[in-house]
Design an enzyme around this catalytic site. Sequence first.
Site, PDB file in Angstrom:
ATOM      1  N   TYR A 158       0.820  -1.221   0.000  1.00  0.00           N
ATOM      2  CA  TYR A 158       0.000   0.000   0.000  1.00  0.00           C
ATOM      3  C   TYR A 158       0.850   1.265   0.000  1.00  0.00           C
ATOM      4  CZ  TYR A 158      -4.305  -2.539   0.020  1.00  0.00           C
ATOM      5  OH  TYR A 158      -5.334  -3.339  -0.378  1.00  0.00           O
ATOM      6  N   GLN A 184     -15.453   2.892  -7.037  1.00  0.00           N
ATOM      7  CA  GLN A 184     -14.773   1.793  -6.342  1.00  0.00           C
ATOM      8  C   GLN A 184     -13.305   2.132  -6.156  1.00  0.00           C
ATOM      9  OE1 GLN A 184     -16.123  -2.252  -8.149  1.00  0.00           O
ATOM     10  NE2 GLN A 184     -16.563  -0.744  -9.724  1.00  0.00           N
ATOM     11  N   ASN A 185     -12.869   3.223  -6.795  1.00  0.00           N
ATOM     12  CA  ASN A 185     -11.446   3.544  -6.774  1.00  0.00           C
ATOM     13  C   ASN A 185     -11.021   4.155  -5.444  1.00  0.00           C
ATOM     14  OD1 ASN A 185     -11.556   2.675  -9.369  1.00  0.00           O
ATOM     15  ND2 ASN A 185     -11.445   4.703 -10.297  1.00  0.00           N
ATOM     16  N   HIS A 226     -15.081   1.919  -1.639  1.00  0.00           N
ATOM     17  CA  HIS A 226     -14.007   1.014  -1.202  1.00  0.00           C
ATOM     18  C   HIS A 226     -12.914   1.745  -0.421  1.00  0.00           C
ATOM     19  CE1 HIS A 226     -15.092  -2.230  -4.453  1.00  0.00           C
ATOM     20  NE2 HIS A 226     -15.907  -2.253  -3.420  1.00  0.00           N
ATOM     21  N   CYS A 251      -0.799   4.610  15.633  1.00  0.00           N
ATOM     22  CA  CYS A 251      -1.758   5.671  15.917  1.00  0.00           C
ATOM     23  C   CYS A 251      -1.182   6.681  16.913  1.00  0.00           C
ATOM     24  CB  CYS A 251      -3.023   5.040  16.491  1.00  0.00           C
ATOM     25  SG  CYS A 251      -4.287   6.202  17.008  1.00  0.00           S
ATOM     26  N   THR A 267     -15.099  -0.622 -15.195  1.00  0.00           N
ATOM     27  CA  THR A 267     -15.076  -1.649 -14.154  1.00  0.00           C
ATOM     28  C   THR A 267     -15.395  -3.006 -14.759  1.00  0.00           C
ATOM     29  OG1 THR A 267     -16.008  -2.420 -12.043  1.00  0.00           O
ATOM     30  CG2 THR A 267     -17.487  -1.144 -13.466  1.00  0.00           C
ATOM     31  N   ASN A 309     -16.316   1.073 -21.560  1.00  0.00           N
ATOM     32  CA  ASN A 309     -15.230   0.165 -21.197  1.00  0.00           C
ATOM     33  C   ASN A 309     -14.425  -0.140 -22.456  1.00  0.00           C
ATOM     34  OD1 ASN A 309     -13.657  -2.160 -20.221  1.00  0.00           O
ATOM     35  ND2 ASN A 309     -15.160  -2.267 -18.556  1.00  0.00           N
ATOM     36  N   GLU A 339     -13.422  -3.039 -23.224  1.00  0.00           N
ATOM     37  CA  GLU A 339     -13.958  -4.295 -23.749  1.00  0.00           C
ATOM     38  C   GLU A 339     -15.247  -4.639 -23.028  1.00  0.00           C
ATOM     39  OE1 GLU A 339     -11.235  -7.358 -21.202  1.00  0.00           O
ATOM     40  OE2 GLU A 339     -10.228  -6.298 -22.863  1.00  0.00           O
TER      41      GLU A 339
HETATM   42  C1  BJW Z   1     -10.857   0.613 -19.228  1.00  0.00           C
HETATM   43  C2  BJW Z   1      -9.704   1.277 -19.549  1.00  0.00           C
HETATM   44  C3  BJW Z   1      -9.860   2.502 -20.161  1.00  0.00           C
HETATM   45  C4  BJW Z   1      -9.108  -0.532 -18.655  1.00  0.00           C
HETATM   46  N1  BJW Z   1     -11.077   2.975 -20.387  1.00  0.00           N
HETATM   47  N2  BJW Z   1     -12.064   1.097 -19.463  1.00  0.00           N
HETATM   48  C5  BJW Z   1     -18.322 -15.541  -4.377  1.00  0.00           C
HETATM   49  C6  BJW Z   1     -19.317 -15.088  -5.214  1.00  0.00           C
HETATM   50  C7  BJW Z   1     -19.781 -13.774  -5.135  1.00  0.00           C
HETATM   51  C8  BJW Z   1     -19.249 -12.898  -4.209  1.00  0.00           C
HETATM   52  C9  BJW Z   1     -18.269 -13.343  -3.371  1.00  0.00           C
HETATM   53  C10 BJW Z   1     -17.814 -14.644  -3.451  1.00  0.00           C
HETATM   54  N3  BJW Z   1     -16.847 -14.801  -2.525  1.00  0.00           N
HETATM   55  C11 BJW Z   1     -16.676 -13.633  -1.889  1.00  0.00           C
HETATM   56  C12 BJW Z   1     -17.547 -12.730  -2.390  1.00  0.00           C
HETATM   57  C13 BJW Z   1     -17.697 -11.332  -1.977  1.00  0.00           C
HETATM   58  C14 BJW Z   1     -16.548 -10.488  -2.486  1.00  0.00           C
HETATM   59  C15 BJW Z   1     -16.520 -10.546  -4.006  1.00  0.00           C
HETATM   60  O1  BJW Z   1     -17.211  -9.813  -4.684  1.00  0.00           O
HETATM   61  N4  BJW Z   1     -15.705 -11.420  -4.590  1.00  0.00           N
HETATM   62  C16 BJW Z   1     -15.708 -11.636  -6.036  1.00  0.00           C
HETATM   63  C17 BJW Z   1     -14.391 -11.155  -6.617  1.00  0.00           C
HETATM   64  C18 BJW Z   1     -15.980 -13.088  -6.296  1.00  0.00           C
HETATM   65  N5  BJW Z   1     -16.805  -9.150  -2.017  1.00  0.00           N
HETATM   66  C19 BJW Z   1     -16.447  -8.735  -0.814  1.00  0.00           C
HETATM   67  O2  BJW Z   1     -15.804  -9.446  -0.055  1.00  0.00           O
HETATM   68  C20 BJW Z   1     -16.923  -7.364  -0.401  1.00  0.00           C
HETATM   69  N6  BJW Z   1     -17.493  -7.412   0.888  1.00  0.00           N
HETATM   70  C21 BJW Z   1     -18.571  -8.141   1.162  1.00  0.00           C
HETATM   71  O3  BJW Z   1     -19.140  -8.799   0.323  1.00  0.00           O
HETATM   72  O4  BJW Z   1     -18.977  -8.068   2.483  1.00  0.00           O
HETATM   73  C22 BJW Z   1     -19.950  -8.998   2.918  1.00  0.00           C
HETATM   74  C23 BJW Z   1     -19.232 -10.221   3.436  1.00  0.00           C
HETATM   75  C24 BJW Z   1     -18.806 -10.239   4.737  1.00  0.00           C
HETATM   76  C25 BJW Z   1     -18.147 -11.369   5.228  1.00  0.00           C
HETATM   77  C26 BJW Z   1     -17.874 -12.457   4.386  1.00  0.00           C
HETATM   78  C27 BJW Z   1     -18.269 -12.396   3.061  1.00  0.00           C
HETATM   79  C28 BJW Z   1     -18.954 -11.269   2.592  1.00  0.00           C
HETATM   80  C29 BJW Z   1     -15.765  -6.383  -0.333  1.00  0.00           C
HETATM   81  C30 BJW Z   1     -15.128  -6.136  -1.648  1.00  0.00           C
HETATM   82  C31 BJW Z   1     -13.948  -5.164  -1.481  1.00  0.00           C
HETATM   83  C32 BJW Z   1     -13.151  -5.022  -2.777  1.00  0.00           C
HETATM   84  N7  BJW Z   1     -11.952  -4.313  -2.504  1.00  0.00           N
HETATM   85  C33 BJW Z   1     -11.008  -4.070  -3.592  1.00  0.00           C
HETATM   86  C34 BJW Z   1      -9.635  -3.681  -2.982  1.00  0.00           C
HETATM   87  C35 BJW Z   1      -9.648  -2.237  -2.449  1.00  0.00           C
HETATM   88  C36 BJW Z   1      -8.348  -1.870  -1.802  1.00  0.00           C
HETATM   89  C37 BJW Z   1      -7.210  -1.809  -2.790  1.00  0.00           C
HETATM   90  O5  BJW Z   1      -7.268  -1.047  -3.758  1.00  0.00           O
HETATM   91  O6  BJW Z   1      -6.235  -2.520  -2.584  1.00  0.00           O
HETATM   92  O7  BJW Z   1     -11.499  -3.035  -4.450  1.00  0.00           O
HETATM   93  S1  BJW Z   1     -10.852  -5.450  -4.699  1.00  0.00           S
HETATM   94  C38 BJW Z   1     -10.579  -4.490  -6.144  1.00  0.00           C
HETATM   95  O8  BJW Z   1     -11.622  -4.797  -7.099  1.00  0.00           O
HETATM   96  C39 BJW Z   1     -10.775  -3.024  -5.725  1.00  0.00           C
HETATM   97  C40 BJW Z   1     -11.648  -2.514  -6.838  1.00  0.00           C
HETATM   98  O9  BJW Z   1     -12.362  -1.368  -6.409  1.00  0.00           O
HETATM   99  C41 BJW Z   1     -12.512  -3.694  -7.178  1.00  0.00           C
HETATM  100  C42 BJW Z   1     -13.145  -3.634  -8.535  1.00  0.00           C
HETATM  101  O10 BJW Z   1     -12.185  -3.677  -9.559  1.00  0.00           O
HETATM  102  P1  BJW Z   1     -12.388  -2.796 -10.857  1.00  0.00           P
HETATM  103  O11 BJW Z   1     -12.353  -1.367 -10.521  1.00  0.00           O
HETATM  104  O12 BJW Z   1     -13.583  -3.277 -11.588  1.00  0.00           O
HETATM  105  O13 BJW Z   1     -11.037  -3.098 -11.667  1.00  0.00           O
HETATM  106  P2  BJW Z   1     -10.699  -4.294 -12.674  1.00  0.00           P
HETATM  107  O14 BJW Z   1      -9.221  -4.329 -12.842  1.00  0.00           O
HETATM  108  O15 BJW Z   1     -11.347  -5.539 -12.284  1.00  0.00           O
HETATM  109  O16 BJW Z   1     -11.381  -3.842 -14.060  1.00  0.00           O
HETATM  110  C43 BJW Z   1     -10.913  -2.747 -14.804  1.00  0.00           C
HETATM  111  C44 BJW Z   1     -11.831  -2.542 -15.982  1.00  0.00           C
HETATM  112  O17 BJW Z   1     -11.453  -1.355 -16.669  1.00  0.00           O
HETATM  113  C45 BJW Z   1     -11.760  -3.671 -17.022  1.00  0.00           C
HETATM  114  O18 BJW Z   1     -13.086  -4.045 -17.373  1.00  0.00           O
HETATM  115  C46 BJW Z   1     -11.045  -3.028 -18.220  1.00  0.00           C
HETATM  116  O19 BJW Z   1     -11.511  -3.516 -19.471  1.00  0.00           O
HETATM  117  C47 BJW Z   1     -11.428  -1.595 -18.048  1.00  0.00           C
HETATM  118  N8  BJW Z   1     -10.477  -0.637 -18.599  1.00  0.00           N
HETATM  119  N9  BJW Z   1      -8.617   0.446 -19.148  1.00  0.00           N
HETATM  120  C48 BJW Z   1     -12.150   2.207 -20.031  1.00  0.00           C
HETATM  121  N10 BJW Z   1      -8.759   3.213 -20.543  1.00  0.00           N
HETATM  122 ZN    ZN Z   2      -5.830   4.545  17.786  1.00  0.00          ZN
END
Ligand code: BJW
Ligand code: ZN
Length: 252
Positions: free
Chosen positions: A76, A111-112, A129, A157, A198, A223, A225
């Site tokens: 990070y 989400q960023n 996020h 802290c 996304t 997007n 793609e």
């Molecule tokens: C362009 C471009 C250009 C490129 N122009 N476009 C099984 C099934 C379903 C759900 C789950 C499961 N097991 C677990 C889960 C839940 C889980 C989840 O969703 N998992 C799936 C991956 C399967 N979710 C969670 O755990 C969430 N919490 C939750 O559900 O709580 C309840 C719970 C409690 C207890 C137990 C279980 C559940 C929390 C999710 C938190 C996500 N956090 C992150 C990290 C943040 C910190 C960090 O940055 O390090 O957030 S993960 C990461 O992915 C980050 C992003 O915000 C997020 C989304 O990614 P994003 O933005 O879509 O990026 P990419 O890379 O995936 O896509 C980029 C896109 O841009 C692509 O499409 C390209 O084509 C496009 N692109 N260039 C236009 N120039």
């Molecule tokens: Zn503290």
Amino acid sequence: MHHPVEPESLDASLTKAAAILRAAKRVAVLTGAGISAESGLATFRGAGGLWEGHRVEEVATPRAFQRDPTLVWRFYNLRRANLATVKPNPGHDALVDIEKRLGDQFTLITQNVDSLHYAAGSKNVLEIHGALRRVRCTRCTRITERGTEALPDLPRCDKCDGLLRPDVVWFEEELPKDVWRPAVEAAYQCHCFLVVGTSAVVFPAAWLIEAAKNGGAKVIEVNLERSAASDRADVVLLGPSGATLPELIKRL
Ligand code: BJW
Ligand code: ZN
């Protein structure tokens, strides 16, 4: 019999999207890492992505942080330092433009964690996020802004000496209610939902597209793609958001 649908030209799709956007009194947007790609920030998934060669669970879960907080903080801190070197691109700017037309009828859900929407000048932003610029105490839960300054591998802290963590949402963690609730509300209430850069595979963020549809909104996707959102979109604009969004604004 199955009739394959002739894909519309980008020009025709832009015209259609502009008409939807023009007619919408309330607009909500969901952005992902793709909108910041043209600012020079890596996306998560795919070739060259942040997680290439990493197992997601190694860096973005509470368990990973418990096991090896130094490793997680190094990851990070690199990303925080990198933030100091990037700036918003024309895709971010275009969303500022839409907000200026609509005022408080516009909600930007991101989400960023890079805060580039704020840097561009967007006001009504919901960072569902979290943010790399903020840290949170694992003991007293106090949240503080730390910008992009260098932090030690195990920052503590000021108030209680507890271990600090990045104020971002890891897998298996709940999204902060103060931003999640208004995000659901905005998605459900809007007339046009714009999904930008996304993969729409992470929940519950991706579920906002469903909420928007259930509320009767038209969905426009921008997007490079097709993504998991594409089948639910009324219009899919394929291309880089830094060019496509300004082009869309021009036609309003
Ligand atoms: C362009 C471009 C250009 C490129 N122009 N476009 C099984 C099934 C379903 C759900 C789950 C499961 N097991 C677990 C889960 C839940 C889980 C989840 O969703 N998992 C799936 C991956 C399967 N979710 C969670 O755990 C969430 N919490 C939750 O559900 O709580 C309840 C719970 C409690 C207890 C137990 C279980 C559940 C929390 C999710 C938190 C996500 N956090 C992150 C990290 C943040 C910190 C960090 O940055 O390090 O957030 S993960 C990461 O992915 C980050 C992003 O915000 C997020 C989304 O990614 P994003 O933005 O879509 O990026 P990419 O890379 O995936 O896509 C980029 C896109 O841009 C692509 O499409 C390209 O084509 C496009 N692109 N260039 C236009 N120039
Ligand atoms: Zn503290």
